[in-house]
Design a protein around this motif. Structure first.
Motif, PDB file in Angstrom:
ATOM      1  N   PHE B 174      35.732  11.062  56.784  1.00  0.00           N
ATOM      2  CA  PHE B 174      36.351  12.249  57.106  1.00  0.00           C
ATOM      3  C   PHE B 174      37.399  12.552  55.926  1.00  0.00           C
ATOM      4  O   PHE B 174      38.349  12.286  55.968  1.00  0.00           O
ATOM      5  CB  PHE B 174      37.245  12.170  58.521  1.00  0.00           C
ATOM      6  CG  PHE B 174      37.795  13.655  58.999  1.00  0.00           C
ATOM      7  CD1 PHE B 174      36.900  14.814  58.880  1.00  0.00           C
ATOM      8  CD2 PHE B 174      39.095  13.820  59.205  1.00  0.00           C
ATOM      9  CE1 PHE B 174      37.513  15.894  59.421  1.00  0.00           C
ATOM     10  CE2 PHE B 174      39.617  14.881  59.532  1.00  0.00           C
ATOM     11  CZ  PHE B 174      38.823  16.135  59.779  1.00  0.00           C
ATOM     12  N   ASN B 175      36.795  13.290  54.860  1.00  0.00           N
ATOM     13  CA  ASN B 175      37.467  13.187  53.767  1.00  0.00           C
ATOM     14  C   ASN B 175      37.980  14.697  53.389  1.00  0.00           C
ATOM     15  O   ASN B 175      37.404  15.911  53.585  1.00  0.00           O
ATOM     16  CB  ASN B 175      36.538  13.203  52.391  1.00  0.00           C
ATOM     17  CG  ASN B 175      36.002  11.876  52.274  1.00  0.00           C
ATOM     18  OD1 ASN B 175      36.470  11.065  52.065  1.00  0.00           O
ATOM     19  ND2 ASN B 175      34.674  12.110  52.385  1.00  0.00           N
ATOM     20  N   LEU B 176      39.607  14.756  53.631  1.00  0.00           N
ATOM     21  CA  LEU B 176      40.484  15.969  53.656  1.00  0.00           C
ATOM     22  C   LEU B 176      40.072  16.803  52.572  1.00  0.00           C
ATOM     23  O   LEU B 176      39.887  16.421  51.342  1.00  0.00           O
ATOM     24  CB  LEU B 176      41.918  15.678  53.928  1.00  0.00           C
ATOM     25  CG  LEU B 176      42.366  15.218  55.060  1.00  0.00           C
ATOM     26  CD1 LEU B 176      43.975  15.265  55.133  1.00  0.00           C
ATOM     27  CD2 LEU B 176      41.848  16.106  56.295  1.00  0.00           C
ATOM     28  N   LEU B 177      40.166  18.054  52.762  1.00  0.00           N
ATOM     29  CA  LEU B 177      40.032  19.182  51.889  1.00  0.00           C
ATOM     30  C   LEU B 177      41.520  19.817  51.787  1.00  0.00           C
ATOM     31  O   LEU B 177      41.922  20.048  53.074  1.00  0.00           O
ATOM     32  CB  LEU B 177      38.839  20.037  52.008  1.00  0.00           C
ATOM     33  CG  LEU B 177      37.522  19.531  52.234  1.00  0.00           C
ATOM     34  CD1 LEU B 177      36.465  20.428  52.775  1.00  0.00           C
ATOM     35  CD2 LEU B 177      36.921  18.833  51.004  1.00  0.00           C
ATOM     36  N   PRO B 178      42.013  20.330  50.564  1.00  0.00           N
ATOM     37  CA  PRO B 178      43.195  21.093  50.487  1.00  0.00           C
ATOM     38  C   PRO B 178      42.918  22.629  50.838  1.00  0.00           C
ATOM     39  O   PRO B 178      42.144  23.331  50.234  1.00  0.00           O
ATOM     40  CB  PRO B 178      43.546  21.051  48.985  1.00  0.00           C
ATOM     41  CG  PRO B 178      42.170  20.763  48.536  1.00  0.00           C
ATOM     42  CD  PRO B 178      41.344  20.004  49.341  1.00  0.00           C
ATOM     43  N   ALA B 179      43.364  22.770  52.305  1.00  0.00           N
ATOM     44  CA  ALA B 179      43.011  24.185  52.668  1.00  0.00           C
ATOM     45  C   ALA B 179      43.898  25.215  51.688  1.00  0.00           C
ATOM     46  O   ALA B 179      43.187  26.413  51.590  1.00  0.00           O
ATOM     47  CB  ALA B 179      43.590  24.212  54.085  1.00  0.00           C
ATOM     48  N   HIS B 180      44.781  24.821  51.243  1.00  0.00           N
ATOM     49  CA  HIS B 180      45.667  25.857  50.594  1.00  0.00           C
ATOM     50  C   HIS B 180      44.798  26.274  49.149  1.00  0.00           C
ATOM     51  O   HIS B 180      44.826  27.267  48.609  1.00  0.00           O
ATOM     52  CB  HIS B 180      46.965  25.482  49.952  1.00  0.00           C
ATOM     53  CG  HIS B 180      46.937  24.073  48.997  1.00  0.00           C
ATOM     54  ND1 HIS B 180      46.660  23.024  49.475  1.00  0.00           N
ATOM     55  CD2 HIS B 180      47.385  24.134  47.811  1.00  0.00           C
ATOM     56  CE1 HIS B 180      46.828  22.138  48.578  1.00  0.00           C
ATOM     57  NE2 HIS B 180      47.260  22.676  47.400  1.00  0.00           N
ATOM     58  N   LEU B 181      43.951  25.314  48.694  1.00  0.00           N
ATOM     59  CA  LEU B 181      42.820  25.736  47.605  1.00  0.00           C
ATOM     60  C   LEU B 181      41.643  26.176  47.870  1.00  0.00           C
ATOM     61  O   LEU B 181      40.923  26.855  47.100  1.00  0.00           O
ATOM     62  CB  LEU B 181      42.911  24.369  46.543  1.00  0.00           C
ATOM     63  CG  LEU B 181      44.320  24.113  45.908  1.00  0.00           C
ATOM     64  CD1 LEU B 181      43.970  22.953  45.049  1.00  0.00           C
ATOM     65  CD2 LEU B 181      44.766  25.170  45.077  1.00  0.00           C
ATOM     66  N   GLU B 182      40.932  25.399  48.837  1.00  0.00           N
ATOM     67  CA  GLU B 182      39.750  25.753  49.300  1.00  0.00           C
ATOM     68  C   GLU B 182      39.224  26.845  50.340  1.00  0.00           C
ATOM     69  O   GLU B 182      38.231  27.130  50.336  1.00  0.00           O
ATOM     70  CB  GLU B 182      38.803  24.027  49.747  1.00  0.00           C
ATOM     71  CG  GLU B 182      39.151  23.312  48.825  1.00  0.00           C
ATOM     72  CD  GLU B 182      37.811  23.531  47.764  1.00  0.00           C
ATOM     73  OE1 GLU B 182      38.061  24.221  46.950  1.00  0.00           O
ATOM     74  OE2 GLU B 182      36.799  22.874  48.017  1.00  0.00           O
ATOM     75  N   GLU B 183      40.093  27.179  50.915  1.00  0.00           N
ATOM     76  CA  GLU B 183      39.924  28.204  52.028  1.00  0.00           C
ATOM     77  C   GLU B 183      39.373  29.612  51.235  1.00  0.00           C
ATOM     78  O   GLU B 183      38.141  30.132  51.906  1.00  0.00           O
ATOM     79  CB  GLU B 183      41.290  28.577  52.665  1.00  0.00           C
ATOM     80  CG  GLU B 183      41.407  28.175  54.230  1.00  0.00           C
ATOM     81  CD  GLU B 183      42.610  28.564  54.828  1.00  0.00           C
ATOM     82  OE1 GLU B 183      42.979  27.684  55.924  1.00  0.00           O
ATOM     83  OE2 GLU B 183      43.657  28.917  54.348  1.00  0.00           O
ATOM     84  N   THR B 184      40.039  29.891  50.169  1.00  0.00           N
ATOM     85  CA  THR B 184      39.458  31.379  49.521  1.00  0.00           C
ATOM     86  C   THR B 184      38.066  31.071  49.240  1.00  0.00           C
ATOM     87  O   THR B 184      37.200  31.937  49.635  1.00  0.00           O
ATOM     88  CB  THR B 184      40.307  31.713  48.516  1.00  0.00           C
ATOM     89  OG1 THR B 184      41.617  31.852  48.970  1.00  0.00           O
ATOM     90  CG2 THR B 184      39.930  33.001  48.027  1.00  0.00           C
ATOM     91  N   PRO B 185      37.785  30.163  48.596  1.00  0.00           N
ATOM     92  CA  PRO B 185      36.178  29.950  48.083  1.00  0.00           C
ATOM     93  C   PRO B 185      35.282  29.856  49.300  1.00  0.00           C
ATOM     94  O   PRO B 185      34.002  30.213  49.138  1.00  0.00           O
ATOM     95  CB  PRO B 185      36.118  28.897  47.073  1.00  0.00           C
ATOM     96  CG  PRO B 185      37.528  28.171  47.116  1.00  0.00           C
ATOM     97  CD  PRO B 185      38.466  29.016  47.756  1.00  0.00           C
ATOM     98  N   PHE B 186      35.800  29.052  50.383  1.00  0.00           N
ATOM     99  CA  PHE B 186      34.849  29.132  51.366  1.00  0.00           C
ATOM    100  C   PHE B 186      35.101  30.381  52.315  1.00  0.00           C
ATOM    101  O   PHE B 186      33.702  30.494  52.668  1.00  0.00           O
ATOM    102  CB  PHE B 186      35.506  27.924  52.322  1.00  0.00           C
ATOM    103  CG  PHE B 186      34.721  27.683  53.618  1.00  0.00           C
ATOM    104  CD1 PHE B 186      33.440  26.865  53.596  1.00  0.00           C
ATOM    105  CD2 PHE B 186      35.244  27.987  54.995  1.00  0.00           C
ATOM    106  CE1 PHE B 186      32.589  26.668  54.464  1.00  0.00           C
ATOM    107  CE2 PHE B 186      34.316  27.686  56.056  1.00  0.00           C
ATOM    108  CZ  PHE B 186      33.062  27.180  56.075  1.00  0.00           C
ATOM    109  N   GLU B 187      35.841  31.024  52.492  1.00  0.00           N
ATOM    110  CA  GLU B 187      35.919  32.043  53.361  1.00  0.00           C
ATOM    111  C   GLU B 187      35.106  33.070  52.858  1.00  0.00           C
ATOM    112  O   GLU B 187      34.651  34.132  53.472  1.00  0.00           O
ATOM    113  CB  GLU B 187      37.329  32.532  53.589  1.00  0.00           C
ATOM    114  CG  GLU B 187      38.198  31.485  54.499  1.00  0.00           C
ATOM    115  CD  GLU B 187      37.637  31.059  56.081  1.00  0.00           C
ATOM    116  OE1 GLU B 187      36.637  31.850  56.464  1.00  0.00           O
ATOM    117  OE2 GLU B 187      38.211  30.177  56.718  1.00  0.00           O
ATOM    118  N   SER B 188      34.875  33.228  51.412  1.00  0.00           N
ATOM    119  CA  SER B 188      34.454  34.333  50.750  1.00  0.00           C
ATOM    120  C   SER B 188      32.748  34.331  50.804  1.00  0.00           C
ATOM    121  O   SER B 188      32.314  35.111  50.324  1.00  0.00           O
ATOM    122  CB  SER B 188      34.860  34.526  49.301  1.00  0.00           C
ATOM    123  OG  SER B 188      34.584  33.329  48.435  1.00  0.00           O
TER     124      SER B 188
END
Lengths: 317, 558
Positions: B174-188
């Protein structure tokens, strides 16, 4: 000339289209796909995951459909993403191309700088001691396997005398141009040694043939000095076969030198294309190979133009 | 031309004479590691590869991990949840299935490299990405099983799993992802996320990492540079700079080590055992070479659909005809232990009380005769109908160690009258089709990599035999079927009592050694070639590399 160039451009476009289909088809025929590679790296991956990922990467479609999709996107200017490097193909390709061009262009120019004078001098005194020495050195260079030579160079200059780096490209914060140049010495030496023999032999053979011609005898009879006879009359005619070889090598400048790049850990086009093929990175392998093909075709076109410049009897209509 | 040559010669001499390479010993605040592969993506949950794990282990930490003693420990969490300490509680899922709720707390001092705290927001975001079918995450089984997350506060959360297995608290992957950096590329666009992730678009962004080091530079295909992370909570790492240099050719890797261009060769991604042994003979006095036997299990699979190999007497004869101790001793200097089953002796569930097959050619010959292979013609056994005892063995072409072992096996088997033909294929073909689609007629030699206490469901359960009908899913390539083995696999997975589970594991190994779906050869060891001045490197032997403990690496006494 314009009609000639237009004809060659159409011809080149057809060759590229055919090549793209053949390369895509051949890669598609290889057993396994990227998802198989992922499964081998993670034995816990389930068959449902494999199906989902194949769909996501478009690998569940027939190869012809995938090719058609790729071609349509490529014509629209989208060359796609590299699966191996998770970046747009050109973002991966250009840095590797830069490394390859730097490495191979230096080697190529050095090789010619050595081979042309050696070939000419050997041809001027055929079957002399000098000629035999040049031939011996040329055959030694041609015969030596490049991977073996690379390791010997590393052992001598890096391991034994500790003078030069054994490989890599130097880390970014170090040394600038000087440091970059130090990393290039051994791979360049390796490529020059293995290629200079062939260029020397071609130049020598072409010059010997040219020096036997009647117009050379005529030039000498007209009182032209040895240097003028060789450089102005013989060399110009002898260059036609040499230019053909150079043109073929021009494509190689951009397709990389797999063995040298691998052993000297230099990330160039050869290693990139090889890894892309082995890693089933269709986009990267295809664009890399097509790029090399394009430049080989350009090299041949330039050679054709050079023929006309070298020999006034050749003209293109 | 003469001038040109003079200038070139001066330049070359200048380059050679320029400050000779600094030996790493003189500047012990930098470490250069040689590895043989470059990672593909740097996104931790997409496209798994050992090269990526090796590098990212220095920059990130999982919640839980197996340590060098193969014991589950916390890294990012404060306490390992167990049923005994009340942090894990069995429960029923909304569908009435047996599940479990497990509560973790993130370390209070854990922050991303850009000083943003690691919080439950990252946990939820990672879960969201992992569950999305288009995110490109490889193994979704974990995320499928994790059906709900309850957030208690910024740092504490409870995971609800829809099944209760003995590994309920191991969330190593369960490798954590930094939401503050990865949310935008994922949500787009989740389908494009794999191509837009910050891990590949901006690999040197310090906000992606929270381990002892940050990736500060990347030259694709060549090297990665790591520098200390000022926000790291643990012991301060010693090295000011770590360069991971990629050298694909192992001979060049050795030469780079000898020349001082690299300080060490990674055990996880470096030399093979035969290369390391040769290197040790020639240069062992200059380096410290560690051999760590691990979980990579080298074996020969039988195709049990082959009528000849269906007969267990033939399979037993084949293993009895081999002196595996001699093979390990002569070819690998006893650095790799002989395997008796697929379970490693270092694993706590290992059983020594299983049928073993020491070298006994006479018993092998007797078994073959009993199986009907009685007539000897030109040194090869034939049955009464005149059919020769001819078997094919396959492995990966170009793998020197395997090819060598294969030849030794062939010669041993010839001595008991078995005509074994070698037919090797490139790894791409061998693993891409021949093995995965069970196209080998008789025997296939390769290795399995596993984890501590790894339940061999995909390898030995009869439901995992690949065939056209199931689109070649599963890894039971031998075609092994045993109802008791199937039951044991099902039971072990859900048995929480260690003693009861141990008994089941022992029975499983006994069945394996009796039925012999494969010939166990040896457990591969990983050779680490280290400089003598480097201390603190502790090989693990499992899939979690030594770099997870990079902060303990430091120069010692000369």
């Amino acid at each position: 000339m314009i009609r000639f160039l237009a004809g060659r451009t159409v011809q080149a476009a057809s060759v590229l289209l055919l090549m793209s289909f053949v390369i895509y088809g051949l890669m598609g025929l290889m057993p396994g796909d990227p998802i198989d590679l992922m499964i081998s790296a993670d034995p816990k991956m389930t068959s449902e995951d494999a199906v989902r990922l194949r769909k996501l990467y478009g690998l569940d479609q027939p190869i012809t459909e995938r090719y058609a999709n790729w071609l349509a996107a490529a014509v629209g200017g989208d060359l796609g993403y590299s699966r191996l490097y998770a970046k747009p193909v050109l973002d991966v390709l250009f840095p590797a191309l830069g490394n390859t061009v730097r490495l191979l262009a230096i080697s190529f120019l050095l090789s010619l700088a050595i081979a042309l004078p050696m070939g000419i001098l050997a041809a001027m005194r055929p079957y002399s001691r000098f000629d035999y020495s040049v031939n011996l050195a040329a055959f030694a260079g041609i015969s030596v396997p490049s991977f073996w030579l690379a390791l010997i160079l590393i052992i001598v200059f890096s391991v034994t005398f500790n003078l030069l780096p054994a490989g890599g490209t130097g880390t970014l914060s170090e040394g600038g141009i000087w440091e970059t140049a130090r990393y290039l010495v051994l791979p360049v030496a390796n490529l020059v040694i293995v290629s200079v023999g062939g260029h020397t032999r071609y130049t020598r053979a072409a010059m010997i043939e040219a020096l036997r011609q009647d117009y050379i005898r005529t030039a000498r009879a007209k009182g032209a000095g040895p240097a003028r006879v060789v450089l102005k009359h013989a060399l110009r005619n002898a260059m036609i076969p040499v230019v053909t070889i150079i043109a073929l090598d021009f494509g190689m400048l951009f397709s990389g030198a797999l063995i040298t790049e691998t052993i000297f850990a230099s990330p160039g086009m050869g290693k990139l294309i090889f890894d892309a093929i082995m890693g089933s990175d269709f986009n990267l392998a295809l664009v890399g190979l097509l790029f090399a093909t394009t430049l080989t075709l350009v090299g041949n076109l330039l050679a054709d133009i050079a023929y006309a410049r070298l020999d006034p009897r050749i003209s293109y209509r | 031309m003469l001038r040109l040559w003079t200038a070139a010669s001066i330049l070359l001499l200048g380059l050679c004479a320029a400050a000779p390479l600094q030996a790493a010993e003189d500047s012990k605040d930098e470490l250069v590691i040689g590895i043989a592969q470059f990672p593909s993506t740097f996104q931790p949950n997409i496209d798994p590869s050992l090269a990526k794990t090796y590098v990212l282990a220095m920059t990130r930490r999982p919640f839980t991990i197996y340590d060098k003693n193969w014991k589950l420990v916390c890294m990012l969490c404060t306490q390992l949840p167990t049923i005994e300490n009340g942090l894990a509680k069995p429960e029923k899922t909304p569908e009435g299935k047996r599940g479990i709720a497990v509560t973790y707390t993130i370390r209070g001092d854990a922050t991303w490299g850009d000083t943003v705290p690691v919080t439950t927001r990252d946990v939820l975001f990672t879960w969201k990405v992992g569950r999305h079918p288009k995110s490109g995450v490889g193994n979704m089984e974990f995320y499928r099983s994790l059906y709900k997350i309850d957030v208690r506060d910024e740092r504490t959360f409870t995971l609800h799993f829809d099944k209760l297995t003995f590994e309920y608290n191991a969330i190593n992957d369960f490798n954590l992802l930094p939401a503050h950096l990865e949310e935008t590329p994922f949500e787009s666009g989740p389908a494009e996320y794999k191509n837009r992730t910050t891990f590949d678009g901006d690999t040197t962004n310090e906000g992606l990492y929270f381990g002892p080091y940050l990736i500060s530079a990347v030259e694709p295909g060549a090297h990665m540079v790591l520098e200390p992370n000022p926000t790291w909570w643990g012991p301060k790492p010693h090295f000011r700079r770590i360069v991971v240099r990629v050298i694909g050719n192992t001979a060049a890797l050795e030469a780079n080590l000898l020349s001082g261009s690299i300080d060490m060769i990674s055990g996880e991604l470096g030399l093979t055992m035969d290369q390391a042994l040769t290197f040790e003979k020639r240069h062992g006095h200059k380096f410290r070479i560690l051999y760590k036997p691990g979980l990579v299990y080298e074996h020969v699979d039988f195709n049990l659909d082959n009528p000849l190999l269906k007969d267990v007497r033939v399979r037993r004869a084949l293993i009895l005809g081999l002196d595996r101790e001699a093979i390990v001793s002569q070819l690998f200097a006893n650095r790799q232990p002989v395997a008796h089953t697929s379970v490693n002796p270092l694993d706590w569930v290992y059983s020594d009380e299983v049928p073993k097959y020491p070298f006994d050619p006479w018993e092998a010959k007797r078994l073959l005769a009993e199986a009907g292979w009685t007539v000897m013609r030109r040194g090869i056994r034939h049955d009464k109908a005149g059919r020769p005892l001819k078997i094919e063995i396959m492995t990966t072409a170009g793998n020197r160690a395997r090819e060598l072992v294969e030849q030794v096996l062939q010669s041993y088997w010839k001595r008991i009258g078995v005509d074994v033909r070698i037919k090797n294929q490139p790894a791409r073909v061998f693993f891409g089709q021949t093995v995965t689609e069970r196209k080998f007629c008789c025997m296939a030699m390769y290795a399995w990599a596993s984890t501590p206490e790894n339940v061999p469901r995909t390898v030995l359960h009869s439901a995992h035999i690949p065939h056209e009908g199931n689109n070649f899913a599963g890894q039971n390539y031998t075609g092994y079927k045993n109802a008791e083995m199937d039951d044991l696999i099902e039971m072990i997975e859900v048995e929480l009592d260690k003693e009861t589970r141990l008994g089941m594991w022992h029975r499983l190994q006994e069945i394996y050694a009796t039925d012999l779906p494969s010939i166990p050869l040896y457990f591969r060891a990983t050779p680490f070639v280290l400089p003598k001045w480097l201390e603190g490197v502790e090989p693990t032997g499992h899939q979690y590399p030594s770099t997870y403990w990079i902060e303990n690496w430091r120069p010692g006494k000369r």
